[in-house]
Every structure is written in structure tokens, then in C-alpha cells.
Scaffold this motif. Structure first.
Motif, PDB file in Angstrom:
ATOM      1  N   PRO A   1       0.841  -1.197   0.000  1.00 59.32           N
ATOM      2  CA  PRO A   1       0.000   0.000   0.000  1.00 59.32           C
ATOM      3  C   PRO A   1       0.879   1.251   0.000  1.00 59.32           C
ATOM      4  N   PRO A   2       0.554   2.236  -0.818  1.00 58.82           N
ATOM      5  CA  PRO A   2       1.404   3.435  -0.873  1.00 58.82           C
ATOM      6  C   PRO A   2       1.271   4.256   0.418  1.00 58.82           C
ATOM      7  N   PRO A   3       2.356   4.973   0.777  1.00 58.27           N
ATOM      8  CA  PRO A   3       3.695   4.948   0.167  1.00 58.27           C
ATOM      9  C   PRO A   3       4.500   3.750   0.662  1.00 58.27           C
ATOM     10  N   ALA A   4       5.224   3.095  -0.255  1.00 63.23           N
ATOM     11  CA  ALA A   4       5.973   1.884   0.072  1.00 63.23           C
ATOM     12  C   ALA A   4       7.138   2.187   1.002  1.00 63.23           C
ATOM     13  N   ALA A   5       7.483   1.198   1.838  1.00 58.76           N
ATOM     14  CA  ALA A   5       8.611   1.335   2.755  1.00 58.76           C
ATOM     15  C   ALA A   5       9.907   0.950   2.047  1.00 58.76           C
ATOM     16  N   PHE A   6      10.982   1.575   2.471  1.00 59.42           N
ATOM     17  CA  PHE A   6      12.312   1.263   1.941  1.00 59.42           C
ATOM     18  C   PHE A   6      12.948   0.185   2.815  1.00 59.42           C
ATOM     19  N   THR A   7      13.435  -0.890   2.205  1.00 56.89           N
ATOM     20  CA  THR A   7      14.061  -1.985   2.931  1.00 56.89           C
ATOM     21  C   THR A   7      15.531  -1.665   3.173  1.00 56.89           C
ATOM     22  N   ILE A   8      15.866  -1.324   4.404  1.00 51.51           N
ATOM     23  CA  ILE A   8      17.246  -1.003   4.751  1.00 51.51           C
ATOM     24  C   ILE A   8      18.101  -2.261   4.754  1.00 51.51           C
ATOM     25  N   PHE A   9      17.536  -3.344   5.323  1.00 51.53           N
ATOM     26  CA  PHE A   9      18.243  -4.618   5.395  1.00 51.53           C
ATOM     27  C   PHE A   9      17.237  -5.741   5.165  1.00 51.53           C
ATOM     28  N   GLY A  10      17.702  -6.786   4.528  1.00 53.23           N
ATOM     29  CA  GLY A  10      16.859  -7.949   4.307  1.00 53.23           C
ATOM     30  C   GLY A  10      17.645  -9.014   3.573  1.00 53.23           C
ATOM     31  N   ILE A  11      17.076 -10.193   3.500  1.00 55.85           N
ATOM     32  CA  ILE A  11      17.708 -11.300   2.786  1.00 55.85           C
ATOM     33  C   ILE A  11      16.731 -11.790   1.723  1.00 55.85           C
ATOM     34  N   PRO A  12      16.891 -11.351   0.469  1.00 60.77           N
ATOM     35  CA  PRO A  12      16.002 -11.838  -0.595  1.00 60.77           C
ATOM     36  C   PRO A  12      16.163 -13.341  -0.796  1.00 60.77           C
TER      37      PRO A  12
END
Length: 527
Positions: free
Chosen positions: A263-274
Motif C-alpha cells: 500500500p502506498p507509500p511503500a517502505a524502503f528496505t534497509i536490510f533484508g535477505i532476498p
């Protein structure tokens, strides 16, 4: 590995080697012009010595860049012949102009720079140095115009009669929004590289107690120029991300590990493991709203995720199959107005039908399973893009902090009282190259499976040559380029160890004759 994969590996190798030299050329060319401008205005001998010394290192680097760049461009004809045939009408023009800029205009001014010190007036030689800087930047412009067209193929159309892409609006190609953002971002990154290079070598001189006046002045210029450039990289990188949102939504989704629209506005992923197997990003740490603001400049625009983009790719593959069928009909029957109308209406999706050629010789007969696989082929390697982007961004903010501290210390004339900072500056020397190479990985690897976004898949663009030939040239390039890199590092290290006063014969000046191994005493007296 098939021929296309081997050709990709060879081009990646030569391009990454070549770009070890390009950013330093861009950065040092402008720093030389700044240093000589100060020399012309003040008349202080040390600024002339600085210009000559950094100019020698610039010349070594420029020669290596030319040697590696020529062989890279030849690969379009040897390894990517179908690509050259398909888009040569569009792609060839910027490359030809770049050749004129780099090998005629720029090389001429570089010759005048090195051999014109005693033959040109001070203002005349300064004008030559600024022309070297402008020539270096304009040379990069045309390469980036060509590359930007591969990312966003504007100003062109597909001609079904010749089966080629042709230019319809050269100004649209030149002023491609991707080209504008890539140019300013890449050039600013080159300025950061040049500033870090000067800063690191200056720090090494101060740590060893050599050429203090030379080193302090060089580091002061590098710190101020580098701070402005590093701030520009971040701002212009943000603009580049916004342009990516408009033209390469798949790349943006891969950069953010965004598997489903939020849902907008989207969050920015600072850290994660795709996790490509589970098709999710695990252990995500997010900053609310940031991605929406950065990528769309709004709080209401939805950013599609990978699943939504795959669904859109399926639709475009279906439309592209219609265009592909009409193209086949043109070669086997009398052309009809309906066939041409279908091609005209669906030519923007024709490239998506070509993705099916990996699984079937006739895309019109593709099964739903093959269409599904082809749609997922439009997604690049998410973990590689995700982490390359984050390391690059982290290094960008590190450069801002380093230059800001160095700028403050230089204003207090306290370089030599901060030996830990000098060591940090010296060991930061390789970091801008790492950031630049990661940036190209995001730009080029993130475009896969396309060699031209939405137009031509990479696996169809390679030359029909034996894989053994590509292996042979790949090994040869690796050995040759490695030898060039060793020679470059040896020459750079040699002249850095010799220092600014020992690398050339300094002509006598009536009022400012420098003693062997140092700068003139009146230069030191004047600060």
C-alpha cells in the motif's frame, strides 16, 4: 555455458576492467584544471608542480583507459553481431561521435597539455587543460547516451521490412531522460574517485613526512571538491532512481527486494535477505514511506512488486506473439494492411515474444508453462542487485562523511595532527572503484534478460560462433588486461614514490627556483 553466456562474461570482464580507468580520468581532469587555475591566478610554483605531478598520473591512467576501451568496442562486431545488425543504425552514431571526441579532440588537447608548458602562455595552457577536462566529460557523455538507449530505447522504431531498429528522432536519443541522469551521476562518481585518489596519496605523503606543502594543498582541493561531488552523487543518484521507476520497474523491484506491491507509500528496505526460492525478502528492516517518496515523489502512487510485473510480462508476451505471427506472415505471403497494422500496434511488445525463443522455435505455439517461464525470465538475480545497490549507497554516504571531516580539518590546518584520519583516507583508496563497479552491476545486470530493454533478449544477440573461440578470446583478454593493470599499478606506484619534485626536471625560474627534492622557499612562506 553457451556462446551468449560466454560473450556476456567476456564483455563484463572487459567493461569492468575498462571502468577501473574511466572514473579516475574524469576526476583528475577537472582537478588538474582547478589546480592550474590557482597557479595562473597566484603564480605560486607549488600549484604548477601539483598540476604537472597529478597530470603525469592522469596521463598513465588515460593511456590504459584507451587501450582497454578500444578492444571492448570491437566486441560488438565479433561477439554481438546480431545485436549490431539489429540496432546498429541507432547505437552506432553515439559510438562514432565518442570516437571522434576521445581519439581526436581529447587526445590532441592531452598532447598540448604535456608538451605545451614551455610553448604556450599561462592562459593558453590553462585553456588547454580545461579543454582536456571538457573533452573527457563529453567523451563519457556519448558512451552513456548509447548505454541509456539500451536501458530506455526512445527515438526509434522497428522496421518490419528490414527487421532493424531505426532512428526516428536523434534528439530524443540524445536527451533521453535515462542518459541525462546516468551522465551526471556517473561523472559525479568519477569526480569522487579522483578526489579520493588525491586525498589518499596526499595522506600517504604526510604520514611519511614528505612534500608537506604539496600534500596539504592537494588534500585541501580534494576535500572541498570531493565533498561537493559526493553530495552531488547522492542527489543525482536519487534522480536516477526516480527515472528507473518510470522506465525500468523490474530493476527497481529487484533493487528493493519488492516481491509484491505494498500500500502506498511503500517502505524502503534497509536490510533484508532476498530469497528467490521462496520469492520473499526475509528479516526485512524497513523505513516507512521512504521508497514511495524516493521512487515516485508522492504518497499515493503504487509501486508494483515482482509478482505484478510478471503478470504484466505475461500480457505483453501474449500481445507480442500476435506481432510475431504477423511478422512471420509477411515473409510467407503477400503483405496485407492488417498484418502491418498488427505489427505497428504491437511492435512495442514484439521483444517479449522473442523471450519464448529460449523454449520454442515458434513462439506462436508456446504453451502456458513456457509463457510462465518466459515471464519469470524478465526478473534479474534479485539478491545480487539488492546487495550491490545497498553496498554502493552505503559507500556513497561514507564518502560524504569522510570528505566533510577532511574539509573541516583542512580549514583548521590540522591534517598532520590527525594521523588516524590520514590512515583512514589512505585505506579508503579502493572504495570509490568498488562503488563504481557495483553501480554498473546494478545498471547492467539489473537489465537482464534484455540487451535492449523490452526489445531484444540477450541470448538472441550473440554471434553464431563456436564457444571454443569465445573461451580462447576470454582467456586472452584476461591475461592481457591483467598485465595492463599490473603495468598501470607499477607506474602509478613508481611516480608516487618518486614524488612531485623528483619525477621531472624543473626548469629554472628567475624568482622561484625550487631546490632539488622540494618546493620553493617563498612558496612555503606564502602558506
Amino acid at each position: 555455458m553457451d556462446v551468449a553466456e560466454l560473450s556476456r562474461l567476456q564483455f563484463a570482464l572487459t567493461a569492468l576492467y575498462h571502468f577501473l580507468f574511466v572514473p579516475l580520468t574524469l576526476g583528475l581532469s577537472v582537478l588538474l584544471a582547478i589546480m592550474e587555475s590557482v597557479y595562473v591566478m597566484t603564480g605560486l610554483r607549488v600549484w604548477r608542480d601539483m598540476t604537472i605531478f597529478w597530470g603525469i598520473l592522469f596521463g598513465i591512467n588515460f593511456a590504459m583507459g584507451v587501450a582497454t576501451g578500444i578492444t571492448m568496442e570491437f566486441q560488438f562486431g565479433t561477439n554481438w553481431s546480431y545485436y549490431s545488425q539489429y540496432v546498429g543504425d541507432v547505437f552506432g552514431a553515439p559510438l562514432a561521435i565518442e570516437g571522434l571526441m576521445a581519439f581526436f579532440l581529447e587526445a590532441t588537447f592531452i598532447g598540448l597539455f604535456f608538451f605545451g608548458w614551455d610553448r604556450l602562455s599561462k592562459p593558453g595552457h590553462l585553456a588547454v587543460t580545461w579543454c582536456v577536462a571538457l573533452g573527457s566529460n563529453f567523451s563519457a557523455l556519448w558512451i552513456l547516451v548509447a548505454n541509456a538507449w539500451m536501458q530506455n530505447p526512445v527515438g526509434s522504431r522497428f522496421n518490419p521490412d528490414t527487421i532493424r531498429m531505426e532512428v526516428t528522432d536523434f534528439l530524443a536519443v540524445l536527451f533521453n531522460p535515462v542518459a541525462q541522469s546516468k551522465f551526471v551521476h556517473t561523472v559525479a562518481a568519477g569526480y569522487v574517485t579522483g578526489a579520493i585518489f588525491v586525498l589518499a596519496i596526499g595522506a600517504w605523503y604526510l604520514l611519511h613526512g614528505r612534500h608537506r606543502a604539496f600534500a596539504r594543498r592537494s588534500m585541501t582541493v580534494a576535500a572541498s571538491f570531493g565533498l561537493a561531488s559526493a553530495l552531488s552523487v547522492v542527489v543525482l543518484g536519487d534522480e536516477s532512481g526516480y527515472v528507473t521507476t518510470e522506465n525500468q520497474k523490474v530493476k527497481l523491484a529487484a533493487m528493493e527486494g519488492l516481491w509484491r506491491a505494498e500500500p502506498p507509500p511503500a517502505a524502503f528496505t534497509i536490510f533484508g535477505i532476498p530469497d528467490p526460492e521462496r520469492r520473499e525478502t526475509r528479516y526485512a528492516i524497513q523505513a516507512p514511506w521512504m521508497l514511495g517518496l524516493i521512487a515516485t515523489r508522492s504518497l499515493t502512487t503504487v509501486i508494483p512488486g515482482i509478482y505484478e510485473l510478471v503478470d504484466a510480462a505475461k500480457t505483453r508476451i501474449g500481445r507480442g506473439v500476435e506481432a510475431y505471427g504477423a511478422m512471420r506472415s509477411l515473409t510467407s505471403a503477400e503483405p496485407s494492411a492488417d498484418m502491418r497494422k498488427t505489427i505497428e500496434e504491437r511492435q512495442g511488445d514484439l521483444g517479449y515474444a522473442l523471450l519464448l525463443r529460449r523454449y520454442t522455435d515458434d513462439p506462436a505455439k508456446a504453451t502456458p508453462e513456457q509463457i510462465e517461464r518466459a515471464a519469470w525470465d524478465t526478473i534479474p538475480n534479485v539478491p545480487v542487485i539488492f546487495w550491490s545497490f545497498r553496498v554502493m549507497v552505503a559507500l556513497g554516504f561514507y564518502f560524504i562523511a569522510l570528505f566533510a571531516v577532511m574539509f573541516y580539518v583542512s580549514s583548521r590546518r590540522a591534517f598532520e595532527r590527525r594521523r588516524w584520519l590520514l590512515r583512514l583516507a589512505f585505506w579508503s583508496l579502493p572504495l570509490p572503484w568498488i562503488a563504481a563497479e557495483l553501480g554498473w552491476i546494478v545498471a547492467e545486470y539489473g537489465r537482464q534478460p534484455w540487451i535492449i530493454e523490452g526489445v531484444l533478449p540477450t541470448f538472441l544477440a550473440a554471434s553464431p560462433i563456436p564457444a571454443a573461440n569465445v573461451w580462447l578470446s576470454l582467456v586472452g583478454f584476461f591475461i592481457f588486461y591483467s598485465a595492463l593493470l599490473v603495468v598501470d599499478l607499477f607506474l602509478m606506484a613508481k611516480y608516487v614514490r618518486l614524488g612531485p619534485a623528483e619525477t621531472w626536471e624543473i626548469p629554472d625560474l628567475a624568482t622561484r627556483q625550487a631546490p632539488p627534492g622540494g618546493v620553493a622557499l617563498d612558496d612555503v612562506a606564502h602558506g
